[in-house]
Design a protein around this motif. Structure first.
Motif, mmCIF file in Angstrom:
data_model
loop_
_atom_site.group_PDB
_atom_site.id
_atom_site.type_symbol
_atom_site.label_atom_id
_atom_site.label_comp_id
_atom_site.label_asym_id
_atom_site.label_seq_id
_atom_site.Cartn_x
_atom_site.Cartn_y
_atom_site.Cartn_z
ATOM 1 N N SER A 242 0.831 -1.210 0.000
ATOM 2 C CA SER A 242 0.000 0.000 0.000
ATOM 3 C C SER A 242 0.863 1.256 0.000
ATOM 4 N N TRP A 243 1.918 1.243 0.806
ATOM 5 C CA TRP A 243 2.817 2.394 0.865
ATOM 6 C C TRP A 243 3.507 2.609 -0.478
ATOM 7 N N LYS A 244 4.028 1.540 -1.084
ATOM 8 C CA LYS A 244 4.689 1.652 -2.390
ATOM 9 C C LYS A 244 3.708 2.080 -3.470
ATOM 10 N N ALA A 245 2.468 1.583 -3.388
ATOM 11 C CA ALA A 245 1.452 1.973 -4.374
ATOM 12 C C ALA A 245 1.152 3.464 -4.269
ATOM 13 N N ARG A 246 1.074 3.969 -3.040
ATOM 14 C CA ARG A 246 0.817 5.394 -2.835
ATOM 15 C C ARG A 246 1.931 6.232 -3.477
ATOM 16 N N ILE A 247 3.171 5.817 -3.270
ATOM 17 C CA ILE A 247 4.309 6.551 -3.847
ATOM 18 C C ILE A 247 4.292 6.468 -5.375
ATOM 19 N N ALA A 248 4.042 5.275 -5.905
ATOM 20 C CA ALA A 248 4.009 5.101 -7.357
ATOM 21 C C ALA A 248 2.879 5.917 -7.983
#
Length: 176
Positions: free
Chosen positions: A79-85
């Protein structure tokens, strides 16, 4: 993009428009800024990340976070990586006319179009939820304020009646 006036109208809110302007929110030209801020919020990215979208023509639906993040050690990490991407993939801007423009860059044009369309749906839903929460908060404040004013009015009326009754006793004692 949608024009700011399309999503909620000033006449529909009536006197609440004045409250919004006192609170620092406007329904006029700055409303596009409100939507730009919503499109950059964590709630928006988190909601978009769990949305199913097609990534190819006639293809199956895939969650946005699974499309933009290939490897993650946990769901929280994904979820954190998706938010950044998604922050890198989505560009939001407001034109002087009040139109909010959402541009999505993705490897698949089908996925980019689906994310842009889903972004508009998510923003509409977040806007409705935000406005309902604001209205509920205002209603609760107004009800609490009304109850307080009624209690103070009742206490003042009681004190006035007590005063008039005690004053009447003094007047009748003097006349006798």
């Amino acid at each position: 993009g949608k024009q700011a006036g399309d999503l909620s109208s000033m006449s529909a809110l009536g006197p609440l428009a004045g409250l919004l302007s006192m609170a620092g929110t406007s329904l006029g030209g700055n409303q596009s800024g409100f939507f730009v801020d919503l499109l950059k919020s964590q709630a928006f990215f988190d909601t978009l990340a769990v949305s199913p979208i097609p990534v190819s023509t006639g293809g199956k639906l895939v969650l946005v976070r699974d499309f933009v993040v290939k490897k993650a050690s946990s769901e929280g990490d994904r979820s954190w990586k998706a938010r950044i991407a998604l922050r890198k993939m989505i560009d939001v801007s407001a034109q002087p006319s009040g139109v909010v423009v959402v541009r999505v860059d993705a490897k698949s044009p089908v996925a980019a179009a689906a994310m842009a369309n889903r972004a508009v749906d998510v923003i509409d839903n977040l806007n409705l939820r935000f406005r309902r929460e604001q209205a509920a908060s205002r209603r609760k404040f107004t009800q609490d304020f009304l109850a307080d004013v009624e209690a103070r009015l009742s206490a003042s009326e009681d004190r006035l009646q007590d005063f008039l009754l005690s004053n009447r006793s003094l007047i009748s004692m003097r006349s006798s």
